[in-house]
Design a protein around this motif. Structure first.
Motif, short mmCIF file in Angstrom:
data_model
loop_
_atom_site.label_atom_id
_atom_site.label_comp_id
_atom_site.label_asym_id
_atom_site.label_seq_id
_atom_site.Cartn_x
_atom_site.Cartn_y
_atom_site.Cartn_z
N ILE A 429 0.85 -1.18 0.00
CA ILE A 429 0.00 0.00 0.00
C ILE A 429 0.88 1.23 0.00
O ILE A 429 1.85 1.31 0.76
CB ILE A 429 -0.93 -0.01 1.22
N GLN A 430 0.61 2.15 -0.91
CA GLN A 430 1.48 3.32 -1.01
C GLN A 430 0.69 4.61 -1.14
O GLN A 430 -0.46 4.60 -1.55
CB GLN A 430 2.44 3.15 -2.18
N VAL A 431 1.37 5.69 -0.76
CA VAL A 431 0.75 7.01 -0.90
C VAL A 431 0.86 7.44 -2.36
O VAL A 431 1.95 7.55 -2.89
CB VAL A 431 1.47 8.06 -0.04
N HIS A 446 -3.72 0.48 -3.10
CA HIS A 446 -3.32 -0.90 -2.79
C HIS A 446 -2.95 -1.58 -4.10
O HIS A 446 -3.78 -1.68 -5.00
CB HIS A 446 -4.50 -1.64 -2.12
N ARG A 447 -1.70 -2.01 -4.20
CA ARG A 447 -1.29 -2.73 -5.41
C ARG A 447 -1.84 -4.15 -5.32
O ARG A 447 -1.28 -5.01 -4.67
CB ARG A 447 0.24 -2.77 -5.50
N ASP A 452 -7.80 -10.03 -2.10
CA ASP A 452 -8.49 -8.83 -1.61
C ASP A 452 -8.11 -8.53 -0.17
O ASP A 452 -7.68 -9.39 0.57
CB ASP A 452 -10.02 -9.04 -1.65
N LEU A 453 -8.33 -7.28 0.20
CA LEU A 453 -8.13 -6.91 1.60
C LEU A 453 -9.33 -7.39 2.41
O LEU A 453 -10.42 -7.58 1.90
CB LEU A 453 -8.03 -5.40 1.73
N THR A 477 -8.53 0.14 -4.11
CA THR A 477 -8.23 -1.29 -4.02
C THR A 477 -9.12 -2.04 -4.98
O THR A 477 -9.84 -1.44 -5.77
CB THR A 477 -8.41 -1.80 -2.58
N VAL A 478 -9.06 -3.36 -4.94
CA VAL A 478 -9.88 -4.18 -5.81
C VAL A 478 -10.70 -5.13 -4.94
O VAL A 478 -10.15 -5.79 -4.06
CB VAL A 478 -9.00 -4.99 -6.78
#
Lengths: 499, 369
Positions: A429-431, A446-447, A452-453, A477-478
């Motif tokens: 996860i990046q800014v 979220h790459r 999934d999260l 995210t996905v």
């Protein structure tokens, strides 16, 4: 505190083990052993091995679980050692001598690993002091603003603690965190000239209006890009927050401490299999070949088999690491590597392959110096090994609510193992943008790499993130193969598709 | 050092009890401590608070395991919902092992965790008998109590130590010092008998997840009651609009359609008690699980009537557990509370999801009846 000096019999045992370990070429920091009663041992264990930590309820929770596990006989701590110079290791009072010797031998392996493994080279070797300092600094914050606010804020920080750049301590990232002002002075609007036109009547032909519009758009995009903040996506979200979030001073201190400690523990998560394998290899080697008396060998065998026991759903890192190291040792002893061996298609010949090279031990020391779990598995896991160790992949079956064996194919096993280890099982996860929509909102991405999260957690984590950032926060995210943007604006939580 | 962890521990306990920081309670779960009972794993309800983080849901994940089995063989149960556990980030240098526990130990742990009072059986059923349990090992004893494995181990250790052991000719001859014998401890056991009557709504609205909640709750109830009584009879009743007695397997797996008439189950339970379990000789426990969607037409009133006049005076405890189904939950729990809430041996508890199981067991068994 009780006197924790080693009693003479243990001291003698340590001198013996120490001698063997050094003869084998293990190279470790001075190790200070302490004998603790079980209660104190679990106290230290709940603090992550350190005698002093800042006050927080989660240490109480860990203690509660460990002490109950012990009382009910459900689980036992087998060894504990901290990465520090000198290293501290703990022995449980009342263990029999065989166990104590085995633990000592195991600990030499760990400390040798801490000292020599590349991935540990940047860790703070005076963490014992640092942890104590952290405790003092947080106590000061508590004295100033009160217990509850600080505790609440620690909860918030812990909720975000995994958002660090696990590789940052080793790589100097250019432009890691640039302080380019967000609002650059507006430049005079340059009109796109289009291509050079020598005759004015050709203007409309060479530079038709939609071409000019496209040019203009391109310029605009470029300008937008250069104004992006941060310029490159930031993996170290915590550092980004430290730099740019509107934090009080005490909050800054707390977040910094949580981040520091996370970086300290990161290499241990990164080398779990190799580190435990290495330590188990050495306790086994030292005990069976040198230190165990004949009368102790049965007890040793029993303890050792407990350490490397496997269960279907859980990979035992001790077992995997140990077996893989032994496999490497055998392969390099017999010369089962390299182009000629790999290209040999005669299985009988391959099995009986023995060039008497005797390079095994040397290779092992090399492995412990340069590898982490990912490179270790990637380079040394072989199909023969997977077969012999009966490895398999499993997956969840929605229809039956059961976890099932999915495959015994080598490629899949390896891929799954590596995949679990990448970024230590944490999502990337990046800014992306600290000034999203030009309104100072925080945009994280979220790459997504197939998994999934956990969505209820993601929501509450966003809520916590908002407590720090104070402006609306977004996470791209996905979910179920559809791109989603989760947003928390301080009052409401929203989720929308952004395909 | 002791002060430090003591302070953190107190703080944690206060959170668990809901005294402070109530928002954290929603992350509370049981788990972490896994005991193995025979071939199944049971988790001991130890409260645990999970701080939310960005982390993976488990289901698509899977992983790598080790052991026998063919492709497609099940290796573990799912937990019914998308649970996650942080695998990485685990601090190194600590290793814990799962250990077998007996049902008795489980019950004891449960009792301590939930602070359950011991049950006081009523009347003349409270007879205590002595029982010997073989729990220890001694160096002397009668031959009939010789512990073969321990003795063999001692002999093996001695022979290896003295160099008398030859791996190529692995004969182990024990001498007198090697012998180990079982010893016993005398414990007092209550002689009282008890019967548990489970009743469950199997109408269409009760799904797999609801039944799983019932199964978990029932497991813990049984574990606890078994530790309190010498022998336990268990009877199962399923009902939709009509009730019938079934065996355990059917009880958990049967699925019927149709409406719900709870009074039918209560009548059947009452008949069972009258025929087989005279209240003077038996401690009787009734547990009824439903989603609370009873038929209209006065059936609820009939239930209340049966309970008040016939069932409750005869039995030790009546527990009604209302699980939340896909269609929400009905008002039966509410009605019971309203009409019978004052009666001592009736307990009503709502079980919305797994995390409520913990509280429900405490509701049910916390009265010491």
């Amino acid at each position: 505190m009780r006197n924790t000096k080693l009693p003479p019999d243990l001291q003698a045992a340590w001198q013996e083990i120490d001698g063997y370990a050094r003869d084998y070429g293990l190279d470790y920091f001075p190790i200070s052993f302490e004998v603790l009663d079980y209660r104190t041992l679990y106290e230290v264990a709940s603090f992550g091995g350190f005698p002093t930590r800042y006050p927080h309820w989660r240490f109480g929770m860990e203690f509660d679980q460990m002490i109950k596990g012990h009382t009910y006989g459900l689980s036992v701590i087998y060894e504990m050692v901290i990465n520090n110079n000198p290293s501290y290791a703990y022995l449980l009072e009342g263990n029999d001598m065989t166990t104590q010797k085995m633990v000592m031998a195991h600990v030499t392996g760990h400390v040798d690993f801490f000292k020599n493994n590349l991935w540990f080279s940047h860790t703070n070797r005076h963490m014992l002091d640092a942890m104590a300092n952290h405790a003092v600094r947080i106590q000061k914050a508590i004295d100033r603003v009160g217990y509850e606010p600080v505790e609440d804020f620690i909860d918030v920080c812990l909720s975000l603690e995994n958002l660090i750049d696990y590789h940052a301590p080793y790589i100097q990232r250019p432009e890691a965190q640039t302080l380019v002002p967000v609002t650059e002075e507006e430049q005079a609007e340059e009109l796109p000239e289009g291509l050079r036109v020598d005759r004015r009547y050709m203007q409309g032909y060479i530079n038709p209006p939609d071409f000019l519009a496209a040019e203009r758009q391109k310029l605009q995009d470029e300008r937008n890009r250069s104004r992006k903040f941060p310029e490159n996506p930031q993996k170290d979200v915590l550092l980004f927050l430290l730099n740019y979030a509107p934090l009080d001073r005490w909050q800054h201190t707390v977040l910094e401490i949580v981040r520091d400690e996370m970086y300290y523990f990161a290499p241990q998560a990164m080398t779990k299999i190799l580190n435990e394998g290495w330590a188990s290899y050495w306790h086994s080697e030292i005990m069976t070949k040198k230190a165990a008396r004949a009368s102790e060998i049965v007890d040793f065998a029993e303890h050792h088999s407990g350490v490397v026991a496997t269960s279907p759903q859980r990979m035992n890192p001790y077992k995997l690491g140990l077996e893989l190291l032994r496999d490497i040792e055998e392969r390099w002893n017999k010369g089962k590597f390299g182009k000629v061996y790999d290209e040999c298609e005669d299985f009988a010949a391959k099995r009986a392959w023995d060039k008497n090279l005797g390079l095994g031990r040397q290779k092992l020391f090399e492995v412990r110096k340069f590898h982490n779990d990912i490179t270790f598995i990637d380079e040394f896991l072989t199909p023969e090994f997977a077969l012999e160790q009966k490895l398999f992949t499993f997956r969840y079956n929605r229809d039956t609510d059961l976890y099932e064996i999915a495959s015994r194919e080598f490629a899949e096993i390896k891929q799954k193992l590596l995949y679990r280890l990448t970024n230590f099982g944490q999502p990337f996860i990046q800014v992306e943008d600290g000034n999203y929509a030009n309104r100072g909102e925080l945009y994280l991405r979220h790459r997504h790499e197939g998994v999934d999260l956990r969505i209820d957690y993601a929501r509450d984590t966003l809520r916590n993130l908002h407590k720090i950032w104070t402006r609306p926060v977004h996470l791209e995210t996905v979910i179920d193969e559809k791109k989603r943007l989760l947003t928390f604006d301080g009052r409401d939580y929203a989720e929308r598709r952004i395909d | 050092m002791a002060d430090r962890v003591e302070r953190d521990l107190n703080r944690f306990r206060q959170i668990v009890r809901g005294k402070i920081k109530k928002d954290l309670r929603k992350y509370m779960s049981q788990g972490e401590m896994i005991g193995r009972q025979g071939r199944r794993y049971v988790s001991i309800p130890l409260p645990q608070i999970d701080i939310p983080q960005f982390r993976f849901g488990q289901k698509q994940g899977g992983g790598v395991g080790q052991g026998e089995g063919d492709v497609g063989d099940p290796i573990a149960r799912g937990d019914g919902k998308d649970g996650g556990s942080g695998e990485a980030g685990e601090e190194s240098g600590q290793h814990t092992i799962e250990v077998d526990v007996t049902l008795e130990e489980l019950a004891q742990i449960l009792g301590e965790e939930l602070q359950l009072p011991n049950i006081e059986p009523k009347g003349k059923k409270n007879i205590i008998s002595e029982k010997d349990r073989y729990t220890g090992i001694a160096k002397v004893g009668p031959d009939s109590l010789r512990h073969f494995k321990r003795s063999y181990r001692e002999a093996l250790k001695r022979q290896i130590a003295t160099g008398a052991y030859n791996p190529d000719d692995p004969i182990v001859v024990p001498i007198k010092d090697d012998m180990r014998y079982r010893t016993w401890k005398t414990t007092m056991l209550p002689e009282a008998n008890a019967v548990i009557i489970y009743a469950m709504d199997v109408s269409g609205s009760m799904g797999t997840e609801q039944k799983e909640l019932v199964r978990i709750t029932a497991f813990w109830i049984e574990t606890w009651l078994r530790s309190q009584y010498k022998s336990i009879d268990i009877r199962y009743i399923v009902h939709d609009a009509a009730a019938k007695e079934v065996d355990q397997q059917t009880f958990y797996h049967l699925r019927e359609g149709g409406g719900t008439k709870i009074s039918s189950a209560y009548k059947l339970a009452l008949r069972m008690i009258e025929e087989r379990y005279p209240p003077d000789d038996w401690n009787i426990y009734c547990f009824h699980f439903s989603d609370g969607d009873n038929w209209g037409g006065g059936d609820t009133r009939e239930c209340v009537d049966i309970l008040r006049k016939h069932l409750l005076p005869k039995i030790n405890l009546f527990c009604y557990g209302q699980v939340r189904s896909l269609y929400g939950s009905g008002r039966f729990a509410h009605d019971l509370e309203e009409y019978l809430g004052k009666i001592e041996n009736l307990v009503v508890s709502e079980i919305a999801d797994r995390n409520d199981v913990y509280d429900s067991i405490k509701d049910f068994l916390g009265k010491g009846k």
